[in-house]
Each structure stands twice: as structure tokens, then as C-alpha cells.
Design a protein around this motif. Structure first.
Motif, PDB file in Angstrom:
ATOM      1  N   THR A   1       0.847  -1.193   0.000  1.00 43.86           N
ATOM      2  CA  THR A   1       0.000   0.000   0.000  1.00 43.86           C
ATOM      3  C   THR A   1       0.883   1.244   0.000  1.00 43.86           C
ATOM      4  N   TYR A   2       0.671   2.102  -0.996  1.00 41.55           N
ATOM      5  CA  TYR A   2       1.483   3.307  -1.148  1.00 41.55           C
ATOM      6  C   TYR A   2       0.596   4.536  -0.965  1.00 41.55           C
ATOM      7  N   ILE A   3       0.361   4.887   0.275  1.00 39.22           N
ATOM      8  CA  ILE A   3      -0.493   6.026   0.594  1.00 39.22           C
ATOM      9  C   ILE A   3       0.235   6.930   1.575  1.00 39.22           C
ATOM     10  N   GLU A   4      -0.291   8.135   1.735  1.00 36.10           N
ATOM     11  CA  GLU A   4       0.225   9.013   2.777  1.00 36.10           C
ATOM     12  C   GLU A   4      -0.197   8.461   4.136  1.00 36.10           C
ATOM     13  N   LYS A   5       0.704   8.519   5.077  1.00 39.89           N
ATOM     14  CA  LYS A   5       0.475   7.895   6.377  1.00 39.89           C
ATOM     15  C   LYS A   5      -0.771   8.431   7.071  1.00 39.89           C
ATOM     16  N   ASP A   6      -1.051   9.732   6.918  1.00 37.05           N
ATOM     17  CA  ASP A   6      -2.183  10.307   7.653  1.00 37.05           C
ATOM     18  C   ASP A   6      -3.534   9.796   7.159  1.00 37.05           C
ATOM     19  N   MET A   7      -3.560   9.150   5.988  1.00 35.04           N
ATOM     20  CA  MET A   7      -4.821   8.582   5.512  1.00 35.04           C
ATOM     21  C   MET A   7      -5.275   7.418   6.385  1.00 35.04           C
TER      22      MET A   7
ATOM     23  N   ASP B   1      -3.480   6.716   9.581  1.00 33.96           N
ATOM     24  CA  ASP B   1      -3.036   6.944  10.962  1.00 33.96           C
ATOM     25  C   ASP B   1      -4.091   7.773  11.689  1.00 33.96           C
ATOM     26  N   ASN B   2      -5.232   7.131  11.982  1.00 33.67           N
ATOM     27  CA  ASN B   2      -6.375   7.804  12.592  1.00 33.67           C
ATOM     28  C   ASN B   2      -7.274   6.745  13.226  1.00 33.67           C
ATOM     29  N   ASN B   3      -8.424   7.169  13.735  1.00 33.89           N
ATOM     30  CA  ASN B   3      -9.348   6.242  14.403  1.00 33.89           C
ATOM     31  C   ASN B   3     -10.572   5.903  13.559  1.00 33.89           C
ATOM     32  N   ARG B   4     -10.549   6.238  12.274  1.00 33.02           N
ATOM     33  CA  ARG B   4     -11.728   6.047  11.433  1.00 33.02           C
ATOM     34  C   ARG B   4     -11.967   4.568  11.123  1.00 33.02           C
ATOM     35  N   GLU B   5     -13.218   4.247  10.855  1.00 34.69           N
ATOM     36  CA  GLU B   5     -13.568   2.878  10.485  1.00 34.69           C
ATOM     37  C   GLU B   5     -12.856   2.465   9.199  1.00 34.69           C
ATOM     38  N   ILE B   6     -12.350   1.247   9.187  1.00 32.31           N
ATOM     39  CA  ILE B   6     -11.759   0.657   7.986  1.00 32.31           C
ATOM     40  C   ILE B   6     -12.783  -0.274   7.350  1.00 32.31           C
TER      41      ILE B   6
ATOM     42  N   ASN C   1      -5.448 -11.165   7.944  1.00 30.53           N
ATOM     43  CA  ASN C   1      -4.055 -10.741   7.798  1.00 30.53           C
ATOM     44  C   ASN C   1      -3.928  -9.227   7.707  1.00 30.53           C
ATOM     45  N   ILE C   2      -4.798  -8.592   6.911  1.00 26.59           N
ATOM     46  CA  ILE C   2      -4.664  -7.141   6.767  1.00 26.59           C
ATOM     47  C   ILE C   2      -5.154  -6.414   8.017  1.00 26.59           C
ATOM     48  N   ILE C   3      -6.173  -6.939   8.683  1.00 26.46           N
ATOM     49  CA  ILE C   3      -6.622  -6.308   9.931  1.00 26.46           C
ATOM     50  C   ILE C   3      -5.504  -6.345  10.969  1.00 26.46           C
ATOM     51  N   LYS C   4      -4.838  -7.482  11.084  1.00 20.80           N
ATOM     52  CA  LYS C   4      -3.715  -7.581  12.020  1.00 20.80           C
ATOM     53  C   LYS C   4      -2.598  -6.609  11.644  1.00 20.80           C
ATOM     54  N   SER C   5      -2.307  -6.530  10.350  1.00 18.31           N
ATOM     55  CA  SER C   5      -1.231  -5.653   9.893  1.00 18.31           C
ATOM     56  C   SER C   5      -1.562  -4.188  10.162  1.00 18.31           C
ATOM     57  N   ILE C   6      -2.805  -3.802   9.869  1.00 21.94           N
ATOM     58  CA  ILE C   6      -3.223  -2.422  10.137  1.00 21.94           C
ATOM     59  C   ILE C   6      -3.208  -2.141  11.633  1.00 21.94           C
ATOM     60  N   HIS C   7      -3.776  -3.057  12.389  1.00 21.15           N
ATOM     61  CA  HIS C   7      -3.974  -2.805  13.816  1.00 21.15           C
ATOM     62  C   HIS C   7      -2.653  -2.737  14.578  1.00 21.15           C
ATOM     63  N   GLN C   8      -1.670  -3.457  14.095  1.00 25.47           N
ATOM     64  CA  GLN C   8      -0.364  -3.421  14.752  1.00 25.47           C
ATOM     65  C   GLN C   8       0.251  -2.027  14.693  1.00 25.47           C
ATOM     66  N   GLN C   9       0.021  -1.321  13.590  1.00 22.95           N
ATOM     67  CA  GLN C   9       0.618   0.003  13.409  1.00 22.95           C
ATOM     68  C   GLN C   9      -0.355   1.143  13.670  1.00 22.95           C
TER      69      GLN C   9
END
Length: 454
Positions: A174-180, A182-187, A202-210
Motif C-alpha cells: 500500500t502506497y499512501i500518505e500515512k495520515d490517511m 493513521d487515525n481512528n476512522r472505520e476501515i 491478515n490485513i486487519i492484524k497488519s493495520i492494527h499493529q501500526q
């Protein structure tokens, strides 16, 4: 027209036979729009040791040609379902969307209908669900969208990486700006099908870790998770102290009996090559400054033109997304003027699916859409089988990767509009064009971004 919106439970299994070797017993347990399975998919055998079969979607625009509006409305229908199931709100558009979904010639309203009070981050999975995720995103007044990618970008760092275990090509970036993110919004994760749910986990774990948060939703056309697979979602909810909603157009369970042992040597691919008529259309030259570029290139195409912002690969806000629609209409109107007859095929390439599909929807009547793919499927000309014929070729953009096109029968179309996000060297493209010409000799190659006119 079927307009019943309460869940329809069909507990009696029915069986799909694949190549007289594999039986897939399917039990549908939730069918909120009373859709028929044949509205949504056919079955085929995969050339993949990790998983031997495939639900070949009839509404996605990947392996089977569809009316472009079908893929777009499919995303909107999933957004309608999300709004009701997860947010408890009726869109007021359900009947209209369902009618347009089942009747592709019918006009549909592409205006957003999900209130701006819901401001999620929506992620489409490459390569199959990049257009589906984007079509789902179109229904949102607020929010951001990006899709994962299999590509490696030369000058950018991937923010999130994860694996798709059963896929032929497993790594997602994923090549996005971090602030997109790095927040508390629903995924909201959008995929065409959930079988085990491991990719979503797998992606939920990866997102949630960071970038931890509390709300996740997984949206798909089909959901075949077993009770054990659903239990894994429940355990993850408890482990991470989150909630995960799952939304689909059809769900149930599947049981696989038998086996197939296939390889590409046993597959019969179309090999005839013809010299066709090729016309190269560089949109940047004909309609300049219609679409914004992102100054990045692939490691596989170091000197190629820039990517496009409108794909969502690098992130896209709802406002920016809607601002591209006039350009899509103008490009579609121009390409309609270049059509050779009453039946045209628009062919997307790889994960570059949404823009060709959207533009195709503005190219007039008699236009069909689907895409090339990395996924190897065993072709067989049986009634109801999902891959009647197949073309195998080296990806012109990265010749180390084999690609495929399915269900392209000779004589079905007057011409093909072959879309690429960026210009491709002619010597890398010509073998693919010669292969396509055996089915449709009149080919227009459409580059949405390129350095110079050809």
C-alpha cells in the motif's frame, strides 16, 4: 423483478460440478436481495495447488465480460447493504439499485447516497477487487479510498504489507500518505469473495499493529466462511478489542468433494496469432490535463510515464474522486466516436480495472467490459463453465509475469479498446496484440498517461 429485501434462507444444498472431477456442494444461508447464484457466478478449475477451484464472477468484470454498469452498480448495491446492516439506515435506493443491477440496460443514478456523517477509509484488494472497491466508494459522500497493489513502486515505501495466502500472487503493498490511515476512522475492506477470511484477518492484524482502531468491516459479493472461520473473526475481535462486521450479497457454506490435478502444460490456450489493425490513442495528447499524474514509476518499468491519481492506488478522497467524473465522461464520449460498430469490448489490464470500466460506461450502448488477470484458470468449453477459452501472454508491462484473458470468443466484437494506465513500449506489446487479433482484429490501444503521441 425480485425485490424482496429480507433474508432468504435456502438450506437445501445444490452441487456445482467442475470438469467431472470436482463437486462443490453449496448451501446458501443468507441472500438479502433474493439473487440467484447464476446471477453472480459460474465455477471453474484453477491451476493453483493452494486452491483447486474458483467462483468466476459474472458481475465483477474480471474473467467474464459484463456491461460496465453491472460492475459499478454491484459496488453501489454492496454500499446499500453496508448502510443497512452496519449503520441501521435505509438508503431509499434499494429497489432502484437492484433493478439496475438485474437489468444492465437500465439507467442508474451514480450520485453518492451514504451520508457524510460516515467517514471511513475504504480499501479495495488487488487485483480482483480494485474496481469493486472503487465502485463501492462512489456511494460515499465522505471518506477516502485506496487499493492494495502487487506492484513495487520505485520511490515510495509501502505503509502496510500483508499476504493473501491462497492467491497466485500473494504479496500486497500500500502506497499512501500515512495520515490517511493513521487515525481512528472505520476501515472497510472490499473483496470479491471471502472463502476462509484469512486475507481479511491478515490485513486487519497488519493495520492494527501500526494504526489501531475499534471498527472494521469486510465487504464482499460472496461469503463462504464456515462456522470455524467465523469463530476466528470472533477470537480476533476479543484479542484486539475491536468489532468486525461482515457484509455480502450472498453467503453460505461450501463443501468440496473430489480433486483435480491440473497444470499449464495440460491447459489448451489459444495460440493463433494474426496481424490486426492497431490504432494507438494517447488520451494525454488528445485531451490534455484531464487526469492528474502521480510522479512515481514501477521498478519493472523504470522509464515509464507516471501513474494516475484517479486510480486510487495512492489514495483518493471522496471529493477528488467525484471531481474526475467529468473527465471520464469526456474521454468516454471521445472513445465512443472511435468505435467501429455496435459491439465493442473494453479490456482493462491487471489491477487497472476501475478507470476502464467507468469510462466504458460512457461509451454508448453495446459496450462490454472485463480485464486481464494473473490468475491461471483451466479453460474448458462446457456450458456453465467460467472460462470457455483462454489466452496466455507475458505482461507487456512486466514480462516476467504471465497474464491471461478469458472468454474472448472470435467474432463477438467489432473492436477492442485495450486500456493501459501508462504507455507501453511497442515491442513489448506487439505479441499480445497479435494474440488478441486472432479473436478481434480491430484493436485500439488506449493510454491514459504517456509521454508522447504515437
Amino acid at each position: 423483478m425480485r425485490t424482496t429485501h429480507t433474508s432468504t434462507f435456502l438450506s437445501q444444498p445444490y452441487t456445482q460440478n467442475i470438469l467431472n472431477q470436482l463437486n462443490i456442494d453449496i448451501t446458501i444461508t443468507n441472500n438479502p436481495y433474493s439473487l440467484k447464484p447464476e446471477d453472480l457466478f459460474e465455477m471453474a478449475a484453477r491451476i493453483n495447488k493452494k486452491r483447486s477451484f474458483l467462483f468466476v464472477s459474472k458481475v465483477l468484470g474480471k474473467h467474464i465480460p459484463i456491461a460496465p454498469s453491472t460492475g459499478l452498480v454491484c459496488g453501489a448495491l454492496l454500499a446499500d447493504r453496508f448502510l443497512l446492516e452496519v449503520k441501521g439506515e435505509a438508503s431509499g435506493k434499494t429497489d432502484t439499485l437492484l433493478s439496475a443491477f438485474l437489468n444492465p440496460s437500465q439507467h442508474y443514478d451514480e450520485d453518492a447516497f451514504v451520508s457524510s456523517k460516515w467517514n471511513p477509509v475504504i480499501i479495495g484488494f488487488a487485483e480482483t477487487a480494485t474496481a469493486l472497491g472503487h465502485a463501492f466508494f462512489n456511494a460515499f459522500t465522505a471518506g477516502d479510498y485506496f487499493h492494495t497493489t502487487r506492484e513495487q513502486i520505485a520511490d515510495k515505501e509501502s505503509i502496510i504489507n500483508f499476504e493473501e495466502e491462497h492467491s497466485h500472487a500473494t504479496s500486497h503493498r500500500t502506497y499512501i500518505e500515512k495520515d490517511m490511515i493513521d487515525n481512528n476512522r472505520e476501515i472497510i475492506l472490499v473483496d470479491d469473495e471471502i472463502t476462509t477470511g484469512k486475507t481479511a484477518i491478515n490485513i486487519i492484524k497488519s493495520i492494527h499493529q501500526q494504526f489501531p482502531r475499534t471498527q472494521y468491516t469486510v465487504v464482499s459479493i460472496l461469503d463462504w466462511r464456515t462456522a470455524e472461520h467465523k469463530k476466528e473473526f470472533e477470537l480476533l475481535e476479543k484479542e484486539l478489542n475491536i468489532s468486525i462486521h461482515c457484509v455480502s450479497l450472498m453467503s453460505g457454506t461450501i463443501s468440496v468433494n473430489g480433486s483435480v490435478n491440473l497444470d499449464e502444460e495440460s491447459a489448451k490456450y489459444e495460440t493463433e496469432r494474426n496481424e490486426g489493425t492497431y490504432h494507438f490513442i494517447n488520451i494525454q495528447s488528445i485531451l490534455p490535463n484531464q487526469l492528474k499524474s502521480i510522479p512515481s514509476t514501477s521498478l519493472a518499468e523504470k522509464n515509464s510515464p507516471s501513474y494516475l491519481q484517479a486510480t486510487g492506488r495512492f489514495g483518493l478522497s471522496a471529493q477528488s474522486n467525484k471531481s474526475n467524473f467529468p473527465a471520464f465522461r469526456e474521454i468516454g464520449a471521445y472513445l465512443e466516436s472511435q468505435r467501429a460498430g455496435s459491439r465493442s469490448l473494453v479490456l482493462g489490464t491487471g489491477e487497472f480495472m476501475y478507470l476502464p470500466m467507468k469510462i466504458a460506461s460512457y461509451m454508448g450502448e453495446g459496450v462490454y467490459y472485463h480485464s486481464t488477470t494473473r490468475s491461471p484458470i483451466f479453460p474448458c468449453h462446457n456450458e456453465g463453465y467460467g472460462a470457455k477459452n483462454a489466452f496466455m501472454f507475458s505482461n507487456p508491462q512486466d514480462q516476467s509475469i504471465m497474464n491471461y484473458v478469458y472468454n474472448l470468443a472470435p467474432g463477438n466484437y467489432d473492436d477492442i479498446f485495450l486500456f493501459f494506465e501508462r504507455e507501453v513500449p511497442n515491442q513489448q506489446l506487439l505479441p499480445f496484440l497479435e494474440l488478441l487479433s486472432s479473436a478481434v482484429p480491430n484493436i485500439k490501444v488506449v493510454y491514459l498517461n504517456g509521454e508522447e503521441d504515437i
